[in-house]
Design a protein around this motif. Structure first.
Motif, PDB file in Angstrom:
ATOM      1  N   LEU A  80     -18.467 -37.414   8.817  1.00  0.00           N
ATOM      2  CA  LEU A  80     -18.618 -35.969   8.964  1.00  0.00           C
ATOM      3  C   LEU A  80     -17.218 -35.393   9.043  1.00  0.00           C
ATOM      4  O   LEU A  80     -16.394 -35.859   9.814  1.00  0.00           O
ATOM      5  CB  LEU A  80     -19.374 -35.619  10.248  1.00  0.00           C
ATOM      6  N   GLY A  81     -16.962 -34.370   8.259  1.00  0.00           N
ATOM      7  CA  GLY A  81     -15.630 -33.771   8.245  1.00  0.00           C
ATOM      8  C   GLY A  81     -14.795 -34.400   7.158  1.00  0.00           C
ATOM      9  O   GLY A  81     -15.331 -34.902   6.177  1.00  0.00           O
ATOM     10  N   THR A  98      -9.984 -27.946  12.739  1.00  0.00           N
ATOM     11  CA  THR A  98      -9.921 -27.000  13.855  1.00  0.00           C
ATOM     12  C   THR A  98     -11.068 -27.270  14.829  1.00  0.00           C
ATOM     13  O   THR A  98     -12.061 -27.910  14.473  1.00  0.00           O
ATOM     14  CB  THR A  98     -10.032 -25.541  13.374  1.00  0.00           C
ATOM     15  N   VAL A  99     -10.930 -26.748  16.014  1.00  0.00           N
ATOM     16  CA  VAL A  99     -11.999 -26.829  17.013  1.00  0.00           C
ATOM     17  C   VAL A  99     -13.261 -26.173  16.459  1.00  0.00           C
ATOM     18  O   VAL A  99     -14.363 -26.727  16.546  1.00  0.00           O
ATOM     19  CB  VAL A  99     -11.567 -26.165  18.344  1.00  0.00           C
ATOM     20  N   LEU A 133     -20.828 -30.267  14.520  1.00  0.00           N
ATOM     21  CA  LEU A 133     -21.678 -30.815  15.582  1.00  0.00           C
ATOM     22  C   LEU A 133     -22.982 -30.044  15.727  1.00  0.00           C
ATOM     23  O   LEU A 133     -23.985 -30.614  16.163  1.00  0.00           O
ATOM     24  CB  LEU A 133     -20.929 -30.819  16.919  1.00  0.00           C
ATOM     25  N   SER A 134     -22.974 -28.777  15.373  1.00  0.00           N
ATOM     26  CA  SER A 134     -24.213 -28.002  15.475  1.00  0.00           C
ATOM     27  C   SER A 134     -25.204 -28.404  14.380  1.00  0.00           C
ATOM     28  O   SER A 134     -26.403 -28.187  14.513  1.00  0.00           O
ATOM     29  CB  SER A 134     -23.932 -26.502  15.423  1.00  0.00           C
ATOM     30  N   ALA A 189     -14.412 -32.336  22.733  1.00  0.00           N
ATOM     31  CA  ALA A 189     -14.681 -33.483  23.604  1.00  0.00           C
ATOM     32  C   ALA A 189     -15.774 -33.148  24.619  1.00  0.00           C
ATOM     33  O   ALA A 189     -16.664 -33.961  24.879  1.00  0.00           O
ATOM     34  CB  ALA A 189     -13.401 -33.921  24.313  1.00  0.00           C
ATOM     35  N   GLU A 190     -15.720 -31.944  25.168  1.00  0.00           N
ATOM     36  CA  GLU A 190     -16.752 -31.523  26.129  1.00  0.00           C
ATOM     37  C   GLU A 190     -18.121 -31.430  25.458  1.00  0.00           C
ATOM     38  O   GLU A 190     -19.133 -31.848  26.031  1.00  0.00           O
ATOM     39  CB  GLU A 190     -16.373 -30.183  26.764  1.00  0.00           C
ATOM     40  N   ALA A 191     -18.163 -30.919  24.230  1.00  0.00           N
ATOM     41  CA  ALA A 191     -19.430 -30.826  23.496  1.00  0.00           C
ATOM     42  C   ALA A 191     -19.981 -32.219  23.197  1.00  0.00           C
ATOM     43  O   ALA A 191     -21.190 -32.455  23.302  1.00  0.00           O
ATOM     44  CB  ALA A 191     -19.235 -30.035  22.203  1.00  0.00           C
TER      45      ALA A 191
END
Length: 120
Positions: free
Chosen positions: A30-31, A35-36, A43-44, A66-68
């Motif tokens: 993925l990717g 950027t963030v 991720l969504s 990282a938090e997500a």
């Protein structure tokens, strides 16, 4: 079953090298996200089995990504030249394996497999 990895890296050549290497080893990539915002968008849409995170991106630190990932119980590794990436990217990076930069292929593959087995 094909393993999925999210690459979050803003240096184009490094990102493409990682993508090619992992795809050649049977991973679904993925990717890469530079950027963030791009990483959070990816991720969504889909959760990977594991993620590789650069600490400093074009639009800031990788902390929100990282938090997500932690919130979704997705393990991650850090690819950073910093010896203590948590000092830059926040405590959420504390304890995450750092595969270094540049990243050695065998170490990267081993650490990714271990991260999947161990979980977040």
């Amino acid at each position: 079953m094909q393993k999925t990895v999210l690459i979050v890296e803003d240096e184009f050549l490094i990102a493409m090298d990682l993508k090619l290497l992992l795809e050649q080893r049977g991973w679904c990539v993925l990717g890469p996200a530079a950027t963030v915002g791009e990483a959070l968008d990816l991720l969504s849409d889909e959760l990977p089995a594991v993620a590789i995170l650069d600490v400093t991106l074009r639009d800031g630190q990788v902390t929100l990504v990282a938090e997500a990932l932690r919130a979704q119980n997705v393990p991650f590794v850090v690819a950073s030249a910093y010896s203590n990436p948590e000092l830059i990217g926040g405590e959420v990076l504390n304890g995450a394996p750092n595969v270094g930069k540049p990243t050695e292929e065998r170490r990267l593959l081993k650490v990714l497999e271990q991260a999947i087995r161990s979980g977040p």
